[in-house]
Motif scaffolding. Structure first.
Motif, PDB file in Angstrom:
ATOM      1  N   MET A   1      40.903 -11.316  11.727  1.00 16.39           N
ATOM      2  CA  MET A   1      42.016 -12.050  12.311  1.00 16.39           C
ATOM      3  C   MET A   1      43.314 -11.547  11.687  1.00 16.39           C
ATOM      4  SD  MET A   1      42.090 -15.738  10.336  1.00 16.39           S
ATOM      5  CE  MET A   1      42.401 -15.794   8.562  1.00 16.39           C
ATOM      6  N   ARG A   2      44.430 -11.892  12.311  1.00 14.32           N
ATOM      7  CA  ARG A   2      45.750 -11.590  11.757  1.00 14.32           C
ATOM      8  C   ARG A   2      46.263 -12.832  11.031  1.00 14.32           C
ATOM      9  NH1 ARG A   2      49.504  -9.429  16.276  1.00 14.32           N
ATOM     10  NH2 ARG A   2      50.656  -8.459  14.569  1.00 14.32           N
ATOM     11  N   ALA A   3      46.876 -12.585   9.889  1.00 15.96           N
ATOM     12  CA  ALA A   3      47.349 -13.690   9.054  1.00 15.96           C
ATOM     13  C   ALA A   3      48.521 -13.195   8.217  1.00 15.96           C
ATOM     14  CB  ALA A   3      46.230 -14.186   8.142  1.00 15.96           C
ATOM     15  N   TRP A   4      49.394 -14.116   7.877  1.00 22.10           N
ATOM     16  CA  TRP A   4      50.483 -13.793   6.964  1.00 22.10           C
ATOM     17  C   TRP A   4      49.995 -13.926   5.522  1.00 22.10           C
ATOM     18  CZ3 TRP A   4      55.111 -11.784   8.328  1.00 22.10           C
ATOM     19  CH2 TRP A   4      55.462 -11.853   9.688  1.00 22.10           C
ATOM     20  N   SER A   5      50.460 -13.015   4.656  1.00 20.19           N
ATOM     21  CA  SER A   5      50.014 -12.985   3.267  1.00 20.19           C
ATOM     22  C   SER A   5      51.215 -12.806   2.348  1.00 20.19           C
ATOM     23  CB  SER A   5      49.032 -11.823   3.063  1.00 20.19           C
ATOM     24  OG  SER A   5      48.705 -11.639   1.701  1.00 20.19           O
ATOM     25  N   VAL A   6      51.218 -13.537   1.233  1.00 15.06           N
ATOM     26  CA  VAL A   6      52.262 -13.363   0.221  1.00 15.06           C
ATOM     27  C   VAL A   6      51.858 -12.162  -0.632  1.00 15.06           C
ATOM     28  CG1 VAL A   6      53.563 -14.430  -1.656  1.00 15.06           C
ATOM     29  CG2 VAL A   6      52.705 -15.849   0.222  1.00 15.06           C
ATOM     30  N   VAL A   7      52.346 -10.987  -0.261  1.00 12.67           N
ATOM     31  CA  VAL A   7      51.914  -9.764  -0.930  1.00 12.67           C
ATOM     32  C   VAL A   7      52.430  -9.674  -2.361  1.00 12.67           C
ATOM     33  CG1 VAL A   7      51.569  -8.426   1.174  1.00 12.67           C
ATOM     34  CG2 VAL A   7      53.851  -8.524   0.168  1.00 12.67           C
ATOM     35  N   GLU A   8      53.634 -10.179  -2.581  1.00 12.76           N
ATOM     36  CA  GLU A   8      54.237 -10.203  -3.917  1.00 12.76           C
ATOM     37  C   GLU A   8      55.338 -11.247  -3.878  1.00 12.76           C
ATOM     38  OE1 GLU A   8      54.696  -9.495  -7.819  1.00 12.76           O
ATOM     39  OE2 GLU A   8      53.247  -8.392  -6.596  1.00 12.76           O
ATOM     40  N   PRO A   9      55.183 -12.379  -4.588  1.00 11.78           N
ATOM     41  CA  PRO A   9      56.201 -13.426  -4.502  1.00 11.78           C
ATOM     42  C   PRO A   9      57.587 -12.893  -4.815  1.00 11.78           C
ATOM     43  CG  PRO A   9      54.270 -14.224  -5.668  1.00 11.78           C
ATOM     44  CD  PRO A   9      54.073 -12.751  -5.489  1.00 11.78           C
ATOM     45  N   GLY A  10      58.532 -13.290  -4.011  1.00 13.48           N
ATOM     46  CA  GLY A  10      59.917 -12.855  -4.176  1.00 13.48           C
ATOM     47  C   GLY A  10      60.738 -13.309  -2.992  1.00 13.48           C
ATOM     48  N   PRO A  11      62.015 -12.957  -2.945  1.00 19.29           N
ATOM     49  CA  PRO A  11      62.873 -13.397  -1.846  1.00 19.29           C
ATOM     50  C   PRO A  11      62.283 -13.034  -0.485  1.00 19.29           C
ATOM     51  CG  PRO A  11      64.198 -12.425  -3.588  1.00 19.29           C
ATOM     52  CD  PRO A  11      62.763 -12.163  -3.953  1.00 19.29           C
ATOM     53  N   VAL A  12      62.277 -13.995   0.423  1.00 21.58           N
ATOM     54  CA  VAL A  12      61.658 -13.766   1.731  1.00 21.58           C
ATOM     55  C   VAL A  12      62.386 -12.670   2.499  1.00 21.58           C
ATOM     56  CG1 VAL A  12      62.991 -15.566   2.913  1.00 21.58           C
ATOM     57  CG2 VAL A  12      60.706 -14.965   3.753  1.00 21.58           C
ATOM     58  N   GLU A  13      63.667 -12.472   2.183  1.00 22.18           N
ATOM     59  CA  GLU A  13      64.426 -11.404   2.853  1.00 22.18           C
ATOM     60  C   GLU A  13      63.931 -10.017   2.463  1.00 22.18           C
ATOM     61  OE1 GLU A  13      67.135 -14.903   1.892  1.00 22.18           O
ATOM     62  OE2 GLU A  13      65.703 -13.635   0.796  1.00 22.18           O
ATOM     63  N   GLU A  14      63.181  -9.923   1.369  1.00 25.52           N
ATOM     64  CA  GLU A  14      62.751  -8.623   0.857  1.00 25.52           C
ATOM     65  C   GLU A  14      61.303  -8.290   1.218  1.00 25.52           C
ATOM     66  OE1 GLU A  14      63.639  -8.447  -3.312  1.00 25.52           O
ATOM     67  OE2 GLU A  14      65.763  -8.982  -2.996  1.00 25.52           O
ATOM     68  N   GLY A  15      60.732  -9.015   2.170  1.00 24.20           N
ATOM     69  CA  GLY A  15      59.400  -8.656   2.668  1.00 24.20           C
ATOM     70  C   GLY A  15      58.255  -9.166   1.825  1.00 24.20           C
ATOM     71  N   SER A  16      58.452 -10.263   1.084  1.00 26.60           N
ATOM     72  CA  SER A  16      57.368 -10.799   0.255  1.00 26.60           C
ATOM     73  C   SER A  16      56.234 -11.378   1.090  1.00 26.60           C
ATOM     74  CB  SER A  16      57.915 -11.866  -0.698  1.00 26.60           C
ATOM     75  OG  SER A  16      58.656 -12.847   0.018  1.00 26.60           O
ATOM     76  N   LEU A  17      56.510 -11.714   2.343  1.00 29.96           N
ATOM     77  CA  LEU A  17      55.496 -12.232   3.269  1.00 29.96           C
ATOM     78  C   LEU A  17      55.233 -11.167   4.315  1.00 29.96           C
ATOM     79  CD1 LEU A  17      53.894 -14.876   3.981  1.00 29.96           C
ATOM     80  CD2 LEU A  17      55.736 -15.370   5.604  1.00 29.96           C
ATOM     81  N   ARG A  18      53.941 -10.817   4.493  1.00 30.22           N
ATOM     82  CA  ARG A  18      53.601  -9.697   5.384  1.00 30.22           C
ATOM     83  C   ARG A  18      52.436 -10.068   6.287  1.00 30.22           C
ATOM     84  NH1 ARG A  18      52.639  -4.532   2.011  1.00 30.22           N
ATOM     85  NH2 ARG A  18      54.779  -5.085   1.434  1.00 30.22           N
ATOM     86  N   LEU A  19      52.501  -9.624   7.540  1.00 28.67           N
ATOM     87  CA  LEU A  19      51.423  -9.853   8.499  1.00 28.67           C
ATOM     88  C   LEU A  19      50.336  -8.810   8.276  1.00 28.67           C
ATOM     89  CD1 LEU A  19      50.659 -11.717  10.847  1.00 28.67           C
ATOM     90  CD2 LEU A  19      51.803 -10.116  12.399  1.00 28.67           C
ATOM     91  N   VAL A  20      49.096  -9.289   7.992  1.00 35.31           N
ATOM     92  CA  VAL A  20      47.990  -8.396   7.622  1.00 35.31           C
ATOM     93  C   VAL A  20      46.736  -8.772   8.413  1.00 35.31           C
ATOM     94  CG1 VAL A  20      48.915  -8.111   5.291  1.00 35.31           C
ATOM     95  CG2 VAL A  20      47.202  -9.891   5.733  1.00 35.31           C
ATOM     96  N   GLU A  21      45.684  -7.992   8.215  1.00 40.60           N
ATOM     97  CA  GLU A  21      44.358  -8.316   8.745  1.00 40.60           C
ATOM     98  C   GLU A  21      43.524  -8.950   7.632  1.00 40.60           C
ATOM     99  OE1 GLU A  21      43.021  -7.821  11.827  1.00 40.60           O
ATOM    100  OE2 GLU A  21      44.922  -7.067  12.630  1.00 40.60           O
ATOM    101  N   LYS A  22      42.891 -10.089   7.938  1.00 38.85           N
ATOM    102  CA  LYS A  22      41.973 -10.747   7.010  1.00 38.85           C
ATOM    103  C   LYS A  22      40.707 -11.118   7.767  1.00 38.85           C
ATOM    104  CE  LYS A  22      45.032 -12.967   3.577  1.00 38.85           C
ATOM    105  NZ  LYS A  22      45.303 -14.241   2.872  1.00 38.85           N
ATOM    106  N   PRO A  23      39.580 -11.246   7.066  1.00 40.44           N
ATOM    107  CA  PRO A  23      38.377 -11.735   7.742  1.00 40.44           C
ATOM    108  C   PRO A  23      38.559 -13.181   8.189  1.00 40.44           C
ATOM    109  CG  PRO A  23      37.851 -10.775   5.586  1.00 40.44           C
ATOM    110  CD  PRO A  23      39.328 -10.916   5.644  1.00 40.44           C
TER     111      PRO A  23
END
Length: 335
Positions: A1-23
């Motif tokens: 499935m597609r899901a949003w993931s906090v790849v590295e906590p930080g300002p949301v303007e800097e891409g800390s949240l990313r759309l990824v594939e997860k089971p």
């Protein structure tokens, strides 16, 4: 499935949240698998994404105001049907056996776990929830209307009770976002006079439209002393401001999970005369059930702004910048 993931906590303007594939998650024995229809956007999600709240689960999927339908269940689950509409909220699990749980204060359980922080939440196509913590939702309310009730509404309701507002009392609300504008409707329905103090002109207009007696800037003095106040804005500087606005014996409840530092308080002008300062921690399931019943009874409704789930990062940026009043809701377009 597609899901949003906090790849590295930080300002949301800097891409800390990313759309990824997860089971697609597999529910545990006591859990439901929920196909997400919509999910509310809560300021707590922003705190998780930006690291204001410490990382509990690396790469977590935020979201804890979920309306969805049961897509499957663990082997121990009874009483839920596939296709049934359910709500998923912030409080996800407690131990059920500690002293706090035993006295009905499960929100203080040291072993409590939270959706979108300790476990993946609703910014995804699917999520899971322990069946005992899933809410059956009132009929007559559509998905978008229901979503903000599941955290903003429930927490606002608990904050209102913690503020110890007397019958017919004068209530001040500092900040007027998703939670406050729902809390205001309950207070007004119960006969309170509500004064709103917030920075946004749009939020002040909304407050007056909902029936508030006044709406001023957050640092201004309300037109009359307050019996109770609730601080929804995560701004510690407002604590002494709100305390000074209280009548003798008044109570200030702080509703947020995160707050910037509180400046030094002056005892004589801000705490004397038996004023009370209280915090609010999560909610109990009883709070949730009571609030949802009141919401149905009094037609409590959220002012909502919808975004596609594929633009969750935009919704959080707009929340941070104060670009909308009321609450944002993500509509699943990932299916």
């Amino acid at each position: 499935m597609r899901a949003w993931s906090v790849v590295e906590p930080g300002p949301v303007e800097e891409g800390s949240l990313r759309l990824v594939e997860k089971p697609v998650p597999v529910p545990e024995d006591d859990e439901l698998l929920v196909r997400v229809r919509v999910g509310g956007v809560c300021r707590t999600d922003l705190h998780v994404v930006e690291g204001d709240l410490p990382v509990h689960r690396p790469g977590v999927t935020p979201g804890h105001e979920v309306v969805g339908e049961v897509a499957g269940a663990g082997t121990a689950v009874r009483g839920f049907d596939v296709g049934e509409r359910v709500g998923v909220a912030w409080l996800r699990r407690t131990d059920g056996s500690c002293a706090h749980c035993a006295r009905g204060a499960e929100n203080l359980c040291p072993a409590s776990r939270y959706t979108g922080w300790d476990a993946d939440g609703g910014y995804a196509q699917y999520t899971t929830v322990p069946a005992a913590f899933a809410y059956r939702l009132p009929g007559g309310l559509d998905d978008v209307t229901c979503a903000p009730l599941l955290c903003a509404g429930i927490i606002g309701y608990r904050a209102l009770r913690r503020a110890a507002l007397p019958p017919g009392g004068r209530l001040g609300l500092y900040g007027f976002g998703g939670s406050a504008h729902l809390c205001a409707q309950v207070a007004l329905a119960e006969g309170a006079t509500v004064h709103v103090l917030t920075r946004g002109a749009g939020a002040r207009r909304l407050a007056l439209d909902l029936g508030a007696a006044s709406a001023r800037d957050a640092y201004e003095t309300p037109p009359e002393p307050l019996d109770s106040a609730i601080l929804f804005a995560p701004v510690g500087d407002l604590v002494p401001v709100a305390l000074r606005a209280l009548e003798r014996g008044g109570t200030l409840a702080i509703a947020g999970i995160h707050l910037s530092d509180i400046p030094a308080l002056r005892y004589e002008s801000e705490l004397f005369y038996e004023k009370q300062l209280r915090s609010v921690t999560s909610n109990t399931r009883a709070d949730g059930r009571e609030f949802l019943a009141l919401a149905a009874e009094h037609a409590v409704h959220a002012t909502t702004h919808t975004y596609p789930l594929s633009r969750a990062d935009d919704a959080l940026r707009d929340l941070k910048a104060g670009r909308f009043d009321g609450a944002a809701v993500l509509v699943n377009d990932l299916s």
